[in-house]
Design a protein around this motif. Structure first.
Motif, short mmCIF file in Angstrom:
data_model
loop_
_atom_site.label_atom_id
_atom_site.label_comp_id
_atom_site.label_asym_id
_atom_site.label_seq_id
_atom_site.Cartn_x
_atom_site.Cartn_y
_atom_site.Cartn_z
N PHE A 192 -3.62 15.44 -14.24
CA PHE A 192 -3.73 15.02 -12.84
C PHE A 192 -2.80 13.86 -12.52
N GLY A 193 -2.23 13.24 -13.56
CA GLY A 193 -1.33 12.11 -13.36
C GLY A 193 -1.41 11.17 -14.55
N PRO A 194 -0.46 10.24 -14.67
CA PRO A 194 -0.47 9.28 -15.78
C PRO A 194 -1.78 8.48 -15.80
N VAL A 195 -2.32 8.31 -17.00
CA VAL A 195 -3.61 7.64 -17.16
C VAL A 195 -3.41 6.13 -17.25
N MET A 253 -4.29 7.04 -13.09
CA MET A 253 -5.57 7.71 -13.19
C MET A 253 -6.58 6.90 -14.01
N MET A 254 -7.78 6.80 -13.48
CA MET A 254 -8.87 6.11 -14.17
C MET A 254 -9.86 7.16 -14.66
N ALA A 284 -15.67 14.53 -18.03
CA ALA A 284 -15.27 13.17 -17.63
C ALA A 284 -14.76 13.23 -16.20
N LEU A 285 -14.96 12.15 -15.48
CA LEU A 285 -14.51 12.03 -14.10
C LEU A 285 -13.16 11.32 -14.08
N VAL A 286 -12.23 11.83 -13.26
CA VAL A 286 -10.89 11.25 -13.17
C VAL A 286 -10.60 10.95 -11.71
N ILE A 287 -10.24 9.70 -11.44
CA ILE A 287 -9.98 9.27 -10.07
C ILE A 287 -8.67 8.48 -10.04
N PRO A 288 -7.78 8.81 -9.10
CA PRO A 288 -6.53 8.05 -9.00
C PRO A 288 -6.74 6.66 -8.41
N THR A 289 -5.98 5.71 -8.91
CA THR A 289 -5.94 4.36 -8.35
C THR A 289 -4.48 4.03 -8.08
N LYS A 290 -4.23 2.88 -7.52
CA LYS A 290 -2.85 2.46 -7.25
C LYS A 290 -2.07 2.26 -8.54
N ASN A 291 -2.80 2.12 -9.66
CA ASN A 291 -2.16 1.88 -10.96
C ASN A 291 -2.01 3.15 -11.79
#
Length: 213
Positions: A157-160, A136-137, A127-134
């Motif tokens: 990697f950070g809160p989802v 991890m997506m 799965a791909l994980v990318i940070p957003t301002k809100n």
């Protein structure tokens, strides 16, 4: 982040073609990623054109797993743009057209700035994980591995914040209690139940749907 669904089982517009499979284009501040390629290259390229997404403007392709409904359009896409970085699961071999090919093993890792993978879980899917301002997506192809594992890996990697993609037979709905954005697509079997449990969090899938996250 802007996400455009370009291949799915359903379509949000009459001029866009639906077929069994999944793909979306993810646009961040500094990159444009094609996540999976659906089952049919002709349909993929048709939808990209009508959605005004230039294949040549995509700089990376990320394949979740080696099943036809996620890699069927890869050859057609690479014929149109061979200058991409391809992030492929270790089980997918034989791809040679991309400018750079990176095979992903079983461990979570950073691929590039603000770009992460869970690793190829259970030997079948990453799965791909990318940070957003809100937060991890997570982008998933079919969610064949255990969802608990996918979420745990992404959380390193950070809160989802949310998840988008095929959810297959996922029915441990309590695992989504803390998510703020849920977009079930493609092979999701328990779509009705997910919508009933999370009516304010669920976003519709379908070719042509665009989300700013």
């Amino acid at each position: 982040m802007k996400v455009t669904i370009v291949f799915d089982n359903t379509s949000a517009r009459e001029d866009l073609l639906a077929d069994w499979g999944f793909a979306c284009v993810i646009e961040t501040q500094n990159r444009k990623i094609l996540f999976d390629t659906g089952a049919d290259g002709r349909i993929l390229m048709h939808n990209l054109q009508l959605l005004n997404i230039e294949a040549g403007g995509i700089d990376a392709v990320f394949i979740s797993h080696n099943h036809f409904d996620h890699i069927g359009g890869l050859s057609a896409f690479l014929n149109a743009n061979s200058q991409v970085v391809a992030y492929l699961p270790q089980s997918l071999r034989g791809v040679r057209k991309a400018r750079s090919i990176i095979h992903i093993g079983p461990h979570p890792q950073k691929l590039a700035d603000n770009l992460f993978t869970t690793g190829e879980l259970e030997g079948i899917e990453q799965a791909l994980v990318i940070p957003t301002k809100n937060g991890m997506m997570i982008f998933v192809g079919c969610s064949h591995p255990a969802m608990r594992t996918i979420l745990q890996r992404a959380n390193t990697f950070g809160p989802v914040y949310g998840i988008l993609g095929g959810l297959h037979g996922f029915n441990q709905f309590e695992l989504f209690a803390d998510l703020k954005f849920i977009c079930p697509t493609h092979c999701t079997q328990h779509l009705t139940e997910i919508k009933e449990r999370f009516p304010t969090k669920v976003a519709e899938g379908g070719v042509g749907k665009v989300y700013e996250i």
